[in-house]
Design an enzyme around this catalytic site. Structure first.
Site, PDB file in Angstrom:
ATOM      1  N   ASP A   1     -62.356 -36.822 -18.296  1.00 20.05           N
ATOM      2  CA  ASP A   1     -61.710 -38.105 -18.020  1.00 20.05           C
ATOM      3  C   ASP A   1     -62.796 -39.172 -18.137  1.00 20.05           C
ATOM      4  O   ASP A   1     -63.994 -38.847 -18.186  1.00 20.05           O
ATOM      5  CB  ASP A   1     -61.091 -38.076 -16.609  1.00 20.05           C
ATOM      6  CG  ASP A   1     -60.336 -39.348 -16.248  1.00 20.05           C
ATOM      7  OD1 ASP A   1     -59.932 -40.093 -17.169  1.00 20.05           O
ATOM      8  OD2 ASP A   1     -60.135 -39.606 -15.034  1.00 20.05           O
TER       9      ASP A   1
ATOM     10  N   GLN B   1     -49.823 -36.780 -13.708  1.00 19.40           N
ATOM     11  CA  GLN B   1     -50.546 -36.406 -14.929  1.00 19.40           C
ATOM     12  C   GLN B   1     -50.675 -34.881 -15.013  1.00 19.40           C
ATOM     13  O   GLN B   1     -50.566 -34.284 -16.083  1.00 19.40           O
ATOM     14  CB  GLN B   1     -51.937 -37.062 -14.928  1.00 19.40           C
ATOM     15  CG  GLN B   1     -52.774 -36.726 -16.138  1.00 19.40           C
ATOM     16  CD  GLN B   1     -52.226 -37.320 -17.430  1.00 19.40           C
ATOM     17  OE1 GLN B   1     -51.983 -38.506 -17.496  1.00 19.40           O
ATOM     18  NE2 GLN B   1     -52.027 -36.500 -18.452  1.00 19.40           N
TER      19      GLN B   1
ATOM     20  N   ARG C   1     -48.618 -47.349  -8.378  1.00 13.06           N
ATOM     21  CA  ARG C   1     -50.002 -47.134  -8.821  1.00 13.06           C
ATOM     22  C   ARG C   1     -50.851 -48.125  -8.039  1.00 13.06           C
ATOM     23  O   ARG C   1     -50.654 -49.338  -8.123  1.00 13.06           O
ATOM     24  CB  ARG C   1     -50.140 -47.370 -10.321  1.00 13.06           C
ATOM     25  CG  ARG C   1     -51.587 -47.448 -10.768  1.00 13.06           C
ATOM     26  CD  ARG C   1     -51.751 -47.389 -12.252  1.00 13.06           C
ATOM     27  NE  ARG C   1     -51.539 -46.033 -12.731  1.00 13.06           N
ATOM     28  CZ  ARG C   1     -51.916 -45.587 -13.930  1.00 13.06           C
ATOM     29  NH1 ARG C   1     -52.527 -46.405 -14.766  1.00 13.06           N
ATOM     30  NH2 ARG C   1     -51.687 -44.345 -14.301  1.00 13.06           N
TER      31      ARG C   1
ATOM     32  N   ARG D   1     -45.810 -36.606 -20.401  1.00 14.30           N
ATOM     33  CA  ARG D   1     -45.655 -37.459 -19.218  1.00 14.30           C
ATOM     34  C   ARG D   1     -44.176 -37.834 -19.061  1.00 14.30           C
ATOM     35  O   ARG D   1     -43.626 -37.821 -17.974  1.00 14.30           O
ATOM     36  CB  ARG D   1     -46.507 -38.736 -19.359  1.00 14.30           C
ATOM     37  CG  ARG D   1     -48.011 -38.513 -19.289  1.00 14.30           C
ATOM     38  CD  ARG D   1     -48.447 -38.106 -17.896  1.00 14.30           C
ATOM     39  NE  ARG D   1     -48.064 -39.078 -16.887  1.00 14.30           N
ATOM     40  CZ  ARG D   1     -48.751 -40.181 -16.588  1.00 14.30           C
ATOM     41  NH1 ARG D   1     -49.888 -40.434 -17.181  1.00 14.30           N
ATOM     42  NH2 ARG D   1     -48.322 -41.008 -15.644  1.00 14.30           N
TER      43      ARG D   1
ATOM     44  N   HIS E   1     -54.000 -38.168  -9.092  1.00 11.02           N
ATOM     45  CA  HIS E   1     -53.095 -38.554 -10.183  1.00 11.02           C
ATOM     46  C   HIS E   1     -52.156 -37.361 -10.470  1.00 11.02           C
ATOM     47  O   HIS E   1     -52.232 -36.747 -11.541  1.00 11.02           O
ATOM     48  CB  HIS E   1     -53.912 -38.927 -11.418  1.00 11.02           C
ATOM     49  CG  HIS E   1     -53.137 -39.663 -12.470  1.00 11.02           C
ATOM     50  ND1 HIS E   1     -51.848 -40.128 -12.272  1.00 11.02           N
ATOM     51  CD2 HIS E   1     -53.472 -40.015 -13.747  1.00 11.02           C
ATOM     52  CE1 HIS E   1     -51.432 -40.732 -13.377  1.00 11.02           C
ATOM     53  NE2 HIS E   1     -52.390 -40.673 -14.279  1.00 11.02           N
TER      54      HIS E   1
END
Ligand code: CP
Ligand code: NVA
Length: 306
Positions: free
Chosen positions: A223, A132, A102, A291, A129
């Protein structure tokens, strides 16, 4: 050997195969069966930004698969003191079997992957991402929303939006994105998505009007308005995003039984109202749990191709 840096490098069939594998491992886990596909293997997890879900899901997933995960915060490793990323890649990939990173600029992840001897997974960059989105689509499958799927994304044109663009373009569903002026998605990524959409039959609409995006949608998502690394812009962003909250008024325009997804963490009163969030908590926390399962599918899939 394959890396998982963006969904760009994956076909529709591959994306669905990874998610299916995750779903199969999930079903078995719920029956109490632990499949040690990654026995004796190690996953290095390099974090240059904070995380709750990504860390917990990868670490737990690796343990459940019979392997071991190393949490490497850049605060604690030499990378944070200036050791070049390419040297870090050459060292870590000689000792570990897979790496998750990350980080900030997407090019940092790409550089790491160029020098790595083992598969590298994008655990979030400023631009994408993708793990996700594996979990998000898994949740859409479980909630039986894949037929005539129309996703409305309301908010910042950020790493999540770019990943939604890739997913829609690859899988061929309808995606409508509403951002405030000045916060649109990256033009190059959008151009790539339009090109891919021609092949897959996806419909991609970009607008500055949240209502236009949400009208008749079967899934609504958003988001944070302030991503990691943008903390200094917080005040300005909150002003610029006025009118972009996903609240009951906006959700009313979507299909009656529309889902609401959020990658989390969520900031109530900003990108989503408390009401909408709590009304859809089941879906949101299914998404968060997925996830774990989706990434287990991904790690096993990547390991099988080494
Ligand atoms: N959604 C997500 O990636 O959460 P974390 O930042 O907590 O990992
Ligand atoms: N766009 C957010 C996603 C967090 C999971 C960020 O980059 O901070």
């Amino acid at each position: 050997m394959r890396h998982f840096l963006t969904l760009k490098d994956f076909t529709k069939d591959e994306i669905l195969e990874i998610i299916d594998l995750g779903l199969e491992i999930k079903r078995n886990l719920k029956q109490g069966v632990f499949e040690h596909h990654l026995a004796n293997k190690t996953l290095a997890m390099i974090f240059e930004k904070s995380s709750t879900r990504t860390r917990v899901s990868f670490e737990t997933g690796m343990y459940q698969l019979g392997g071991h995960a190393l949490f490497l915060s850049s605060k604690d490793i030499q990378l944070g003191r200036g050791e070049p990323i390419k040297d870090t890649a050459r060292v870590v990939s000689r000792m570990c079997d897979m790496v998750m990173i990350r980080t900030f600029e997407h090019s940092r992840l790409e550089e790491f992957a160029r020098y790595s001897q083992v598969p590298v997974i994008n655990g979030l960059t400023d631009s994408y991402h993708p793990v996700q989105l594996l979990a998000d689509y898994m949740t859409i499958i479980e909630h039986e929303k894949t037929k005539n799927l129309t996703v409305a994304y309301v908010g910042d044109g950020n790493n999540m939006t770019h990943s939604w663009l890739m997913l829609a373009a690859k899988l061929g569903f309808e995606l409508r994105i509403a951002t405030p002026k000045g916060y649109e998605v990256d033009a190059k990524i959008l151009a790539y998505a339009y090109d891919e959409a021609k092949k897959s039959g996806a419909t991609i609409v970009v607008t500055n009007d949240p209502k236009e995006a949400v009208k008749g949608a079967s899934v609504v998502t958003t988001d944070t308005w302030v991503s990691m690394g943008q903390e200094d812009e917080k005040e300005k962003r909150i002003k610029d995003f006025e009118g972009f909250i996903v609240d009951d008024l906006l959700m009313c325009l979507a299909q009656k039984d529309a889902m609401f997804l959020h990658c989390l963490p969520a900031y109530r009163g900003y990108e989503v109202s408390e009401n909408v969030f709590e009304a859809h908590a089941q879906e949101i926390f299914d998404e968060a749990e997925n996830r774990l399962h989706a990434q287990k599918g991904l790690m096993v899939w990547l390991d099988q191709r080494r």
